[in-house]
Design an enzyme around this catalytic site. Structure first.
Site, mmCIF file in Angstrom:
data_model
loop_
_atom_site.group_PDB
_atom_site.id
_atom_site.type_symbol
_atom_site.label_atom_id
_atom_site.label_comp_id
_atom_site.label_asym_id
_atom_site.label_seq_id
_atom_site.Cartn_x
_atom_site.Cartn_y
_atom_site.Cartn_z
ATOM 1 N N ASP A 14 0.536 -1.263 -0.073
ATOM 2 C CA ASP A 14 -0.025 -0.190 0.104
ATOM 3 C C ASP A 14 0.836 1.331 -0.182
ATOM 4 O OD1 ASP A 14 -2.011 1.920 0.338
ATOM 5 O OD2 ASP A 14 -2.308 1.457 2.352
ATOM 6 N N ASN A 69 -0.706 4.499 -0.165
ATOM 7 C CA ASN A 69 -1.161 5.809 0.386
ATOM 8 C C ASN A 69 -2.138 5.573 1.729
ATOM 9 O OD1 ASN A 69 -3.289 4.195 -0.521
ATOM 10 N ND2 ASN A 69 -4.010 5.759 -1.896
ATOM 11 N N ASP A 80 -4.455 3.584 2.474
ATOM 12 C CA ASP A 80 -5.846 3.130 2.534
ATOM 13 C C ASP A 80 -6.224 1.651 3.014
ATOM 14 O OD1 ASP A 80 -5.171 2.279 0.267
ATOM 15 O OD2 ASP A 80 -6.784 3.144 -0.969
ATOM 16 N N ASP A 99 -1.458 -1.044 -3.970
ATOM 17 C CA ASP A 99 -1.746 -0.408 -5.248
ATOM 18 C C ASP A 99 -0.468 -0.336 -6.221
ATOM 19 O OD1 ASP A 99 0.140 1.572 -3.854
ATOM 20 O OD2 ASP A 99 -1.778 2.245 -2.897
ATOM 21 N N ASP A 149 -3.550 -10.567 -16.396
ATOM 22 C CA ASP A 149 -4.660 -11.508 -16.084
ATOM 23 C C ASP A 149 -5.815 -11.230 -17.168
ATOM 24 O OD1 ASP A 149 -6.098 -13.609 -14.661
ATOM 25 O OD2 ASP A 149 -5.038 -12.800 -12.847
ATOM 26 N N GLU A 155 -5.191 -20.855 -17.289
ATOM 27 C CA GLU A 155 -5.721 -21.426 -16.108
ATOM 28 C C GLU A 155 -6.707 -22.430 -16.489
ATOM 29 O OE1 GLU A 155 -7.651 -20.839 -11.752
ATOM 30 O OE2 GLU A 155 -8.379 -19.834 -13.436
ATOM 31 N N HIS A 163 -3.065 -17.035 -5.562
ATOM 32 C CA HIS A 163 -4.187 -16.352 -4.644
ATOM 33 C C HIS A 163 -5.285 -17.239 -4.482
ATOM 34 C CE1 HIS A 163 -5.609 -16.227 -8.883
ATOM 35 N NE2 HIS A 163 -6.667 -15.828 -8.280
HETATM 36 O O1 TEU Z 1 -10.115 -19.338 -10.603
HETATM 37 C C1 TEU Z 1 -10.991 -20.249 -11.100
HETATM 38 C C2 TEU Z 1 -11.244 -21.441 -10.404
HETATM 39 O O2 TEU Z 1 -11.146 -22.694 -10.959
HETATM 40 C C3 TEU Z 1 -11.197 -21.468 -9.066
HETATM 41 O O3 TEU Z 1 -12.433 -21.160 -8.581
HETATM 42 C C4 TEU Z 1 -10.524 -22.694 -8.476
HETATM 43 O O4 TEU Z 1 -11.512 -23.622 -8.593
HETATM 44 C C5 TEU Z 1 -10.496 -22.350 -6.966
HETATM 45 O O5 TEU Z 1 -10.224 -20.991 -6.569
HETATM 46 C C6 TEU Z 1 -9.521 -23.372 -6.402
HETATM 47 O O6 TEU Z 1 -9.492 -22.988 -5.074
HETATM 48 C C7 TEU Z 1 -10.113 -18.279 -11.096
HETATM 49 C C8 TEU Z 1 -9.328 -17.353 -10.354
HETATM 50 O O7 TEU Z 1 -7.911 -17.627 -10.101
HETATM 51 C C9 TEU Z 1 -10.087 -17.063 -9.298
HETATM 52 O O8 TEU Z 1 -9.584 -16.067 -8.196
HETATM 53 C C10 TEU Z 1 -11.531 -16.218 -9.760
HETATM 54 O O9 TEU Z 1 -12.345 -16.336 -8.567
HETATM 55 C C11 TEU Z 1 -11.954 -17.222 -10.637
HETATM 56 O O10 TEU Z 1 -11.281 -17.638 -11.677
HETATM 57 C C12 TEU Z 1 -13.360 -16.510 -11.158
HETATM 58 O O11 TEU Z 1 -12.673 -15.521 -12.015
HETATM 59 CA CA CA Z 2 -3.601 2.256 -1.299
#
Ligand code: TEU
Ligand code: CA
Length: 543
Positions: free
Chosen positions: A20, A22, A24, A28, A97, A251, A320
């Site tokens: 971060d 700023n 908040d 960012d 992405d 993915e 993530h």
């Molecule tokens: O994830 C797709 C996806 O297959 C996920 O739902 C997955 O099954 C699960 O997270 C595994 O734990 C992608 C993105 O990476 C995710 O962050 C998004 O929520 C999703 O697409 C929708 O765009």
């Molecule tokens: Ca920020």
């Protein structure tokens, strides 16, 4: 053709949790710019930036309302242009992405599409209710709800494989494909080096028949890895990607090896590589959320299948969407540091492009949340609701969900031991793990024996080794606790990697390719004789 995208280490940034600038409480783009030197020092060559586009943020940016604009929480387009420029000055490339299976329901296409007479109606998938007024079929989303939402304005249902605020685009409409091409060109012209393509194997829906009954993602046989995807991917490659020095990683949800090969084998001209999930699910029943016992031999079997099966792997242990690997396959208690190094050793001796996730380099652990109210993730909340509806008691729901929640990896980056962990001077958007006082970047950067410096060394070792990057992979030994595999350049050299996934001291066969001189060790050993310490990793040079 240069192989830069096979050789550079990719580092995934989840913008809202990285830095971060700023106060908040939300990471960012200026924050990212301020940390580029740190990434360079680690040895990162490519950043994968999770979505920074304009978005109502119902799924943290995976619900895009304008593909050509930046979420004001993260900054401006000028900030983004500066990020491209500052990264390029440090020889760091950036991939974006590309989320095209769905948009936000606040995207102007969808807003128009709600009107039956609009030219945008066919951008999405609309169906009337069935004879009884129910949704068109029994499909359910990845977030554990019905995949259809009724729109009172046009009196039809629209499809969404994720949240109802993430309507699926209709790839049978050639106009949608043209829009996607324009978006791709827009970012490639700005300087993007390629794309991580979100759930790319879901974009084609073959039919809208009812799915076989299942607890989660019902209907999948009609929309996962369908034949119709391939032509679209080839078209995107031919018309757009082939005109730039760039790469794609797709993915692929619920993908098997056969389908992954169809998407990424070199001669098919579709994607350069794919993310799959098998290797992170050896301790799960069916898919996520229901735990079973980890067995190292099972892991080796899965790794072997994919390492040998694909032309080129996209290899990752965290993202993530995944728990922290040290909490998942490692030991985040007594052997935290050693097991994190073991996992690093495993990753950087795999064949494929290396993808790391922010915080992995310092062995960040799962979120220490205790109450569901601390959770932000849609998926976690959806699963909790589903389990509650079938009367799973709270203690069991917590037991299953805590190790799997996507928020485990979404807590803010732990930069230092100061207030806000050096991430923010304000109130962070998601809780900071209390262990930041001990586990943080600043402490590890200055300590020679840290996880951070171990990663840094591995990245350099791999950069200098054709065998670790391109050599053949073969399994040589496994039991419930230990795995060993070789990496070989025929006629040139061979390494054996030995990993003890347990808190026990063990002795394993000491013969053939299990004998050699120590090239990498996470316990500082000089010689090797077949006995392993708890969570020990050793790489031997065999010849
Ligand atoms: O994830 C797709 C996806 O297959 C996920 O739902 C997955 O099954 C699960 O997270 C595994 O734990 C992608 C993105 O990476 C995710 O962050 C998004 O929520 C999703 O697409 C929708 O765009
Ligand atoms: Ca920020």
């Amino acid at each position: 053709m240069s192989n830069w995208w096979k050789e550079r280490v990719v580092y995934q940034i989840y913008p809202r949790s990285f830095q971060d600038s700023n106060g908040d409480g939300i990471g960012d783009i200026p924050g990212i710019i301020s940390r580029l030197d740190e990434l360079r020092e680690l040895g990162v060559g490519i950043i994968w930036l999770s979505p920074v586009y304009k978005s109502p943020d119902i799924d943290n940016g995976y619900d895009i309302s304008d593909y050509r604009d930046i979420n004001p929480k993260f900054g401006t387009m000028a900030d983004m242009e500066q990020l491209f420029a500052e990264a390029a000055r440090r020889d760091i490339k950036i991939i974006m992405d590309l989320v095209i299976n769905h948009t936000s329901d606040e995207h102007e296409w969808f807003v128009h599409s709600r009107n039956k007479d609009s030219l945008f109606r066919d951008y999405y998938i609309w169906k009337p209710a069935d004879e009884d007024g129910n949704p068109p079929n029994n499909w359910t989303t990845f977030f554990a709800e019905s995949a259809w939402t009724f729109d009172p304005e046009s009196e039809e249902y629209y499809l969404h494989l994720f949240h109802e605020k993430q309507p699926d685009l209709n790839f049978r409409n050639p106009k949608v494909i043209e829009e996607v091409k324009k978006i791709m060109r827009f970012w490639l012209e700005k300087g993007a080096a390629g794309f991580r393509c979100d759930v790319i194997n879901l974009i084609w829906k073959t039919s809208f028949d009812d799915g076989i009954h299942r607890l989660a993602v019902c209907g999948r046989e009609h929309f996962v890895s369908q034949e119709g995807i391939h032509e679209i991917l080839r078209e995107l490659k031919r018309d757009v990607l082939d005109h730039y020095d760039c790469f794609t990683v797709g993915e692929s949800a619920l993908v098997n090896l056969r389908d992954a090969k169809m998407l990424s084998d070199t001669d098919r001209n579709e994607l350069d590589m794919v993310f799959y999930f098998d290797h992170l699910q050896v301790d799960r029943v069916v898919e996520k959320y229901m735990p079973k016992k980890f067995r190292a031999d099972k892991l080796l079997k899965v790794l072997t299948k994919w390492q040998q099966g694909l032309d080129w792997n996209a290899f990752y242990l965290e993202s993530h969407d995944q728990p922290r690997i040290v909490s998942h396959y490692g030991n985040d208690g007594e052997y935290w540091e050693r097991s994190a190094k073991l996992l690093a050793t495993m990753q950087f001796t795999m064949r494929g492009s290396m993808f790391m996730y922010q915080g992995q380099e310092i062995g960040m652990t799962n979120f220490d949340f205790t109450e569901m109210s601390q959770i932000d993730d849609l998926e976690t909340l959806g699963v909790d609701e589903l389990l509650r509806s079938v009367r799973v008691p709270e203690f069991l729901r917590k037991k299953w969900i805590m190790p799997c929640s996507r928020d485990n990896s979404r807590t803010p980056m732990q930069w230092n031991a100061g207030p806000g962990a050096g991430f923010t001077t304000g109130e962070p958007w998601l809780g900071i793990n209390k262990n930041y006082v001990n586990i943080n970047y600043e402490e590890q950067r200055q300590r020679a024996g840290s996880i951070y410096n171990y990663y840094r060394n591995l990245i350099r070792l791999r950069a200098s080794s054709e065998t670790f990057k391109y050599g053949d992979f073969a399994p040589v030994y496994s039991d419930k606790k230990v795995i060993a595999y070789t990496r070989t350049t025929h006629g040139v050299e061979q390494y054996t990697v030995i990993l003890n996934f347990s808190s026990d001291s063990v002795t394993i066969p000491f013969e053939g390719s299990m004998v050699g001189t120590v090239a990498v060790t996470n316990i500082g050993r000089k010689t090797y004789d077949g006995s392993l310490s708890p969570w020990e990793a050793v790489v031997l040079k065999v010849w």
